[in-house]
Design an enzyme around this catalytic site. Structure first.
Site, PDB file in Angstrom:
ATOM      1  N   HIS B  84       0.821  -1.214   0.000  1.00  0.00           N
ATOM      2  CA  HIS B  84       0.000   0.000   0.000  1.00  0.00           C
ATOM      3  C   HIS B  84       0.855   1.266   0.000  1.00  0.00           C
ATOM      4  O   HIS B  84       0.322   2.362  -0.149  1.00  0.00           O
ATOM      5  CB  HIS B  84      -1.062  -0.022   1.109  1.00  0.00           C
ATOM      6  CG  HIS B  84      -0.574   0.204   2.503  1.00  0.00           C
ATOM      7  ND1 HIS B  84      -0.282  -0.817   3.379  1.00  0.00           N
ATOM      8  CD2 HIS B  84      -0.352   1.340   3.200  1.00  0.00           C
ATOM      9  CE1 HIS B  84       0.093  -0.325   4.535  1.00  0.00           C
ATOM     10  NE2 HIS B  84       0.065   0.979   4.454  1.00  0.00           N
ATOM     11  N   ASP B 220       1.252  -7.782   2.065  1.00  0.00           N
ATOM     12  CA  ASP B 220       1.361  -6.333   1.877  1.00  0.00           C
ATOM     13  C   ASP B 220       2.816  -5.882   1.717  1.00  0.00           C
ATOM     14  O   ASP B 220       3.352  -5.186   2.563  1.00  0.00           O
ATOM     15  CB  ASP B 220       0.681  -5.626   3.056  1.00  0.00           C
ATOM     16  CG  ASP B 220       0.310  -4.182   2.720  1.00  0.00           C
ATOM     17  OD1 ASP B 220       0.806  -3.666   1.705  1.00  0.00           O
ATOM     18  OD2 ASP B 220      -0.470  -3.571   3.472  1.00  0.00           O
ATOM     19  N   SER B 664       3.878   2.196   8.400  1.00  0.00           N
ATOM     20  CA  SER B 664       3.622   1.287   7.281  1.00  0.00           C
ATOM     21  C   SER B 664       4.907   1.053   6.502  1.00  0.00           C
ATOM     22  O   SER B 664       5.608   2.006   6.175  1.00  0.00           O
ATOM     23  CB  SER B 664       2.566   1.873   6.353  1.00  0.00           C
ATOM     24  OG  SER B 664       1.293   1.722   6.909  1.00  0.00           O
TER      25      SER B 664
END
Lengths: 726, 726
Positions: B84, B220, B664
């Site tokens: 992402h 991810d 992240s």
């Protein structure tokens, strides 16, 4: 009750030393004593023999509502069942001013109790008699398959009629694939009234979203009361009727259950197919279910598109959509369990074990050697025309207009026969009121546009049938030929549909109901387009039904011996498939490890989960009164219904109990036969247990008695009922 | 790096004997040595001092991507981050023929690696210097609050400019509420290229449905490579550039982790407010969040209705809708955790403890006694105009046209100042390119109808403001008066909006961008209706910003001492709030009992969960290649990535690691500093940990290194990258 003792399998069961694994089995009450060792190992201290007495404690308290189970919980005929089993009554008694489906209902006095309306009955089983000999004895082996089946059916009809002559509702049911037959006699109570149901925000909390799921927080209960005439005998609904006084009722155990506890469910499970052959299950998994999933999804898409064109149509289609969706979800779950869950492979291994067991011994070889090949041959025969047969059945089902015309003709043809016993099963004197009622009810969901869409859908299937499986009468009427280009056959179907819709009056309730009172010739003489179509399909319809009967006749020579072999190989202790007769299943309150990848399920949910799921909208809208009661509890208000080990009031619980549709509303009993909850659902990934029991993953969900009592006292103010149950 | 040692709190930290509970804390690297005891108790055998060395192993390998973190995983500048975090590059490099967002991407050679486009940067922290004295030293106590704040800001700007003169990107960041300031210098690499990203069916498997949820099955990850000029120095994107050679890179540990393992996350967490006062958090829970939830929901409803009228409008509104939805979900989670989860009560108890600690000792009383009341007074002052201030901010935010006019004026006014250091923070020379880029990008989502709808929404709020908090300039322009009937004010707003929309050209990209190059007077001279409105609001806007500065100046006299008291009371070992600077957090791989009512979470998910979640549609559509690889594994193909205790390849895992947005893409490291996964999400019910850390429930989710390696070798054929990382 007369205790059955003549049937070979029961003898085998009683003698059996081996005990089957896990908790599989919707046992016949008379089988329970044979489970004594197993039950004692789980901590049972009572007398297993008690379950065999249908009029004793607790079995005498367990009744059927038709599609659901209920149990007497007071000497005044108070019945506990599921909320989703009393929905019909809530609907019937709702008014524009008072929507009981949303708000629930509580009768503060007996006078306030509301009649459920016609059709709502309570059946109390009063006797079960082994009639195997009467049904299957002295059959001339030389009868051909069709006549053999007809004779078996005639004997069933005769026994049923004789039994019902005594003023009871009777049924002769097959157990173990026709190895045994039992005659079940039930008292029928027709004045049933609504006493209490919580608001939808409790009784249906979680709705479709939580359906089949854990963790669950549904207070899925509702209460009825059975009424009888002032003389204590069954009577039609009347003001002067009085509460029925059952001989037995269950005692509620307000301490509830804890993890590991032995529990029972007693009730009327509907249908399972666990004794089916591997070939039959494989066929369901590889042909029937995928086909159903595909065609039902396509029909749902059609109805969805229609509903978008016209909101009124959407309402008309709602019940049909719900039905299609239910089946679709169920079949997906079945397929998932059978294929991905490995149950089909288990079934195969089990059948291979059976075949090896038969082959291992000359005597067995002689007695059972032909059984598996013979069943495979009967199945193979059915496959030859199964595409056509399935499309034909779907044509009748898809169109209310066509289905009504067919139904009226079938009734008229059977009514024309002099003796009731000559009439087809399901089309006897005793069945006519039910059929008429169904025809009447169909009007609510009837719209010619829906009929046209779904009939068109299945006619397109008919157009695509292979040359050797055509529905020739439809071909002729619609101008279809095998191998026709799709555009041409579509056009032909559309043109024929237009003619059909233009030539019918059956969408009008009066015209449709009038058919029901006509003779076969009078029906034909209406020349309604749908009657014409039904008449054209009648010979094939009859041929298909006769072929089914022939195959059933052929199977009746083999299937009982197949079941006998299965029983013998398993040591005798096997439960028969569910058939809507009274059963007992036992299991434990039990969490489930690895319920999903990365997730374990605990055995209990609590009020805390209601607080966290509550959004105040839609399916997660707990009543203010409940939220206030939870707040009071959190603020320190004492409650005897808090489970110390949970630090909260238990809501729902998981068990290993083996249940299926029909068990809804069944009481969960502890080892002392006390009421500790109501079973109301299974979990999605074990739907396939109806075919092959999943001993590892199967869990069923109950509403705990402490949530019931807490809600009745702290939320709904039903103290008088709690008092009555004391 | 220069190790900071002058700041009082670090000394306190090193001396601290007490160790705080649980795993809270996004620690500054130099704080890690003080955690030695705690880490050793969790099994850490390495040297905690290593983390304090920003250019050593492993910290030298950790870089910022702006909103995400990444880490070097090869000597050739290969960077691992989240899927992402590389979505922008996938979007930039997609063509009508090749949708990388769906299909993923793999460069088979370096030549195939795709430039991410302008704006994609990698920042490598090269030094951190304590500049507390330079920023806060020798402040004349007689300065009024506004001038005090302006001086603080000027010092920050001067330090930053001096640092950036060396060719680095620099920032002076406040820690512990202004108790300390550090200057962070970073190498900026501008040629960043896409190397590998899995298909959406892996990298975004589960999509929005699984977002914030466990069990999770998202792969991810995505890989970049940083490039520099042939001389090894940062350079703009050019064909002849060569891979950057980092001094440090992480080693992948293909054995992964197991439950109970100590793990670290090193990265750039964005913002937390854990050192806020109880009053501030209470205010957020009782005023700000409920208001945001209500108004954002109403704006979403508006946009939804507009989108239904015109699909093109729906596309234009998509990014705005996503933004509103994200905030809405986040704020609901915050509120849930703070109120229902009891975190607000914990915060209150903590502050009461602090107050008691201060009151318990005369010296403390003298040093800190004024702190809590003073902060409360500053907050109370802000409340006086908060409704008006919030509506004003929302007016600027709701309308791209108004926002652009305001932005152009602010830029022009600041640009007119001679010295860069005189310009407002965020409106300096170094900021102009970023502002212009944002103005340009806004065109994609611009539609006057959206502006009109949302501006109208907030003008209606303005119309309803109490008499003492009016936006008078708007009142004048739109003809609004306090207490006006709603129908009248609605009509006035609509009429004014119509005039506004008729009198603007700013919806045209050229007209809007042209404003950016004009002087303040030239902008005013355009007489565009939105410029007129921006000009009318400018005095109030300035007044609000100055009031904020005055409060900040007032707070700068108190907040550092508040933080000092907090630190002293806690024994010195407290992590500062996240501020996008490099941090270290430690925790354990850990399941979560009672994650939901009736549910426990296991610490790992496996490939089995992908099989069962896969539907072949939408968010649950695993690539065929992955399904085939799973089938091969099930059929017996050997894999070194199977976890024996799970009997499957681990996919994602749960940890107690304390993270927030900005983390992240951060690597998860084991106790030996080896790469064992990528952190990518937290769980919904612990969102509120940004305000008050939930030591019991907080879990963050990582993608396990074995899933990464299994996918790269068995699914995506990225053997050459696995080889490069070896």
């Amino acid at each position: 009750m007369r205790t059955p003792n003549s049937s070979s399998f029961v003898a085998a069961a009683v003698l059996a030393a081996a005990v089957t694994a896990a908790d599989e089995g919707m046992w016949m009450p008379q089988q329970v004593p044979a489970l004594a060792d197993k039950l004692r190992a789980l901590g049972f201290a009572g007398d297993p023999q008690a379950f065999a007495d249908l009029t004793g404690q607790p079995m005498g308290a367990i009744v059927s509502l038709g599609n659901c189970t209920a149990s007497f919980v007071s000497p005044d005929g108070l019945l506990a069942t599921n909320h989703h089993c009393v929905v019909g009554s809530l609907q019937y008694n709702s008014t524009p001013e008072r929507n009981l489906l949303v708000d629930g209902f509580l009768a503060k006095t007996r006078a306030e109790e509301l009649w459920n309306g016609p059709g709502s009955k309570v059946w109390v089983t009063v006797s079960v008699e082994d009639v195997t000999d009467a049904i299957t004895g002295k059959l001339d082996p030389k009868l051909d398959d069709l006549r053999r089946q007809q004779l078996l059916e005639r004997r069933v009809k005769e026994r049923t009629a004789a039994c019902e002559a005594k003023g009871l509702r009777c049924r002769v049911a097959s157990f173990f694939e026709g190895l045994s037959y039992y005659e079940i006699a039930q008292l029928e109570l027709s004045d049933v009234r609504l006493v209490y149901a919580p608001a939808a925000g409790i009784g249906d909390f979680g709705g479709e979203t939580d359906n089949w799921r854990w963790p669950r927080h549904t207070g899925d209960w509702g209460f009825y009361r059975a009424y009888v005439g002032p003389d204590g005998k069954p009577a039609a609904h009347a003001k002067q009727n009085v509460p029925f006084k059952p001989q037995r009722w269950l005692k509620l155990q307000p301490a509830g259950v804890k993890e590991g506890d032995l529990v029972f469910v007693t009730g009327y499970p509907g249908t399972t197919r666990r004794l089916a052959t591997y070939g039959e299950v494989k066929d369901a998994a590889q042909w029937t279910f995928p086909r159903t999933i595909r065609t039902y999804q396509e029909q749902l898409d059609l109805l969805d598109a229609l509903g978008k064109q016209d909101p009124a149509l959407k309402i008309k289609a709602a019940s049909r959509v719900a039905g299609l969706n239910n089946t679709l979800t169920n079949r997906k779950g079945m397929l998932e369990g059978l294929v991905r869950g490995g149950l089909l492979a288990q079934k195969q291994a089990r059948e291979e074990r059976l075949a090896a067991w038969i082959a291992a011994d000359a005597a067995r070889q002689k007695e059972y050697g032909d059984v598996l090949p013979a069943l495979a041959a009967i199945e193979a025969e059915a496959h030859v025309t199964r595409e056509r047969d399935s499309v034909l059945a779907q044509l009748f089902g898809a169109s209310t207009l066509l289905g009504s015309a067919r139904s009226a003709r079938l009734v008229a043809l059977e009514r024309a026969k002099k003796l009731d016993v000559e009439r087809e099963l399901g089309y006897q004197e005793r069945d006519f009121p039910r059929i008429r009622e169904a025809l009447e009810r169909a009007q609510r969901a009837l719209d010619p546009r829906l009929d046209q869409a779904l009939l068109g859908y299945w006619m397109r299937h008919a157009a695509a049938l292979p040359a050797e499986q055509r529905i020739r009468e439809l071909d002729k009427l619609a101008g279809l030929t095998p191998g026709m280009a799709k555009a041409d056959s579509d056009a032909a179907v559309d043109a024929y549909l237009a003619r059909l819709m233009a030539g019918t009056k059956l969408a009008e309730q009066d015209a449709r109901m009038a058919l029901f009172d006509k003779t076969p010739a009078e029906i034909a003489a209406t020349r309604d387009s749908f009657v014409d179509l039904a008449l054209a399909l009648e010979p094939l319809d009859l041929q298909v039904r006769e072929a089914e009967k022939r195959r059933a006749g052929a199977a009746s020579r083999v299937r009982p011996r197949y079941a006998k072999a299965l029983l013998a190989e398993a040591g005798g202790l096997v439960a028969p498939d569910a058939n809507l007769t009274l059963r007992v299943t036992y299991g434990q309150v039990k969490a489930r490890a690895n319920a999903g990848d990365g997730v374990d399920w605990r055995a209990f949910t609590t009020l805390a989960g209601i607080e966290s799921k509550h959004t105040g909208e839609g399916e997660f809208d707990a009543p203010d009164a409940e939220l206030a009661a939870i707040q009071a509890l959190r603020a320190g208000k004492a409650s005897g219904y808090v489970a110390p080990e949970l630090g909260d009031v238990p809501v729902d619980f998981l068990t290993t109990l083996d249940i299926t549709g029909g068990n809804s509303g069944s009481p969960v009993l502890n080892g002392r036969g006390e009421f500790v909850g109501l079973i109301f659902d299974g979990t999605f990934d074990t739907v396939a247990s109806d075919y092959v029991f999943d001993a590892v993953r199967t869990r069923s969900i109950g509403a705990e008695v402490r949530y019931l009592l807490w809600t009745m006292t702290e939320v709904d103010g039903a103290h008088h009922l709690v008092e009555e149950m004391r």
